[in-house]
Design an enzyme around this catalytic site. Sequence first.
Site, PDB file in Angstrom:
ATOM      1  N   HIS A 145      -3.685  -1.338  -6.907  1.00 13.95           N
ATOM      2  CA  HIS A 145      -2.861  -0.188  -7.265  1.00 13.95           C
ATOM      3  C   HIS A 145      -3.773   0.948  -7.733  1.00 13.95           C
ATOM      4  O   HIS A 145      -4.357   0.891  -8.813  1.00 13.95           O
ATOM      5  CB  HIS A 145      -1.853  -0.567  -8.343  1.00 13.95           C
ATOM      6  CG  HIS A 145      -0.807  -1.526  -7.849  1.00 13.95           C
ATOM      7  ND1 HIS A 145       0.180  -2.065  -8.646  1.00 13.95           N
ATOM      8  CD2 HIS A 145      -0.591  -2.043  -6.610  1.00 13.95           C
ATOM      9  CE1 HIS A 145       0.951  -2.860  -7.921  1.00 13.95           C
ATOM     10  NE2 HIS A 145       0.483  -2.864  -6.688  1.00 13.95           N
ATOM     11  N   GLN A 154       2.227  -5.847  -3.506  1.00 15.01           N
ATOM     12  CA  GLN A 154       2.424  -5.994  -2.058  1.00 15.01           C
ATOM     13  C   GLN A 154       3.676  -5.206  -1.631  1.00 15.01           C
ATOM     14  O   GLN A 154       3.961  -4.175  -2.214  1.00 15.01           O
ATOM     15  CB  GLN A 154       2.495  -7.469  -1.643  1.00 15.01           C
ATOM     16  CG  GLN A 154       1.185  -8.230  -1.755  1.00 15.01           C
ATOM     17  CD  GLN A 154       0.855  -8.659  -3.164  1.00 15.01           C
ATOM     18  OE1 GLN A 154       1.639  -9.303  -3.839  1.00 15.01           O
ATOM     19  NE2 GLN A 154      -0.320  -8.292  -3.640  1.00 15.01           N
ATOM     20  N   ASP A 181       0.823  -1.222   0.000  1.00 12.92           N
ATOM     21  CA  ASP A 181       0.000   0.000   0.000  1.00 12.92           C
ATOM     22  C   ASP A 181       0.851   1.263   0.000  1.00 12.92           C
ATOM     23  O   ASP A 181       0.418   2.315   0.485  1.00 12.92           O
ATOM     24  CB  ASP A 181      -0.951   0.018   1.210  1.00 12.92           C
ATOM     25  CG  ASP A 181      -1.745  -1.259   1.363  1.00 12.92           C
ATOM     26  OD1 ASP A 181      -2.386  -1.658   0.380  1.00 12.92           O
ATOM     27  OD2 ASP A 181      -1.705  -1.870   2.445  1.00 12.92           O
TER      28      ASP A 181
END
Length: 421
Positions: free
Chosen positions: A42, A221, A14
């Site tokens: 994303h 990730q 994130d």
Amino acid sequence: MQKLDVVLGLQWGDEGKGKIVDVLTPEYDVVARFQGGPNAGHSIYFGDKSFVLHTVPSGIFRPNTYNIIGNGVVVDPIILMKEIHDLEQMGVDVKSKLYISKRAHLILPTHRLLDVASEKAKGDKKVGTTGKGIGPTYTDKIARVGLRMGDLLLPDFKERYDALTNEHLARMGKDTAVDHEEWLNAVKELVEKFKDNFVESEIVVNKWLQEDKRILAEGAQGSLLDIDFGSYPFVTSSNTLCAGACTGLGVAPSHIGKVYGIFKAYCTRVGSGPFPTELNDETGEQLRRLGHEFGATTGRPRRCGWLDLVALKHTITLNAANSLIMMKSDVLDGFDTIKVCVGYQTKDGKTLDYFPMYVEEMDITPVYKEFPGWKTDTTSCRSYDELPKELRDYIEFIEKETGVSIDIVSVGPNRDNTIVR
């Protein structure tokens, strides 16, 4: 021969990879996803509009840029086709720009059911997966029983599908309800529309490099979720590090060029697992609120805390990151004091300057260095010199501690909220 550049997250995911790939893409001919699956989210913002990409690479919005889903990615045809439909409704010509590796493994409906059942069985020890079937799909890949994108073109694919599905059902119980129709319809449409875009990706990528095409490998990730070097077992099921770009695209290590490492000006984490600088107080809640820290894929609230330089230096080393990108510095605009973790103190009084294997078990207390806040709206800043001195001091401290320059600073979600130094 051209080098392949890599952009990846240095924290627990994130970090803002989608925006940065979109910003960097004009410098590249190709954007390639190399691991993960629809557990990625994303986010890309266009003025007052936003779009979340789960499987398609983040270069898809840029004209004249090819996008490729590599062999290291796991693909759910339902999610991929929905994503493609949404992109086409926005006027994006996906077919002319998207290629898919024949070696990418397929997420079956029963993989999702296995994922949910596995998490439920763990009770208080659950990892906090997205429930998208990622782990079980990678498990089948390693067990050498998985189905791949190229298998969709074989005449006996349905028999192979039924055999693997029945094996999954035998584990869960034959009475488990499975919606095969939606998945098989998505597969049919995917093959009809994109079978000519199924490629031997390792051959294509290396050919492009030989032709001096500039390729940006896009990670999903974050590095601290890597299956080998993350906070195991609270990790994802793939290699999220720079090395994963080699195995996930079929590129030799000697062909890796620049490694962009992305991090937030603070830290967040979704799901369970150690988080040394987590703030379970009003400050943590303020970070979550101001940073809109809710998962792009699951909508779950993210855990929030101060920047952890110990963990950051760990992932910089693992990736040999040679260019840093700091995201969401504007979220800290209103804070009186900013803290940064510079070490871990153990319960026996020792101070660690490295990220240990057993973070939680060692009962670590962060050692903080404090900085004065800048108390200034930075979202309109467009050059480094326009940033307040306190923020520049913060940035330069991080550079000094890590030994790597911060070349891009993001001061907002949109493309133009980006300062390239």
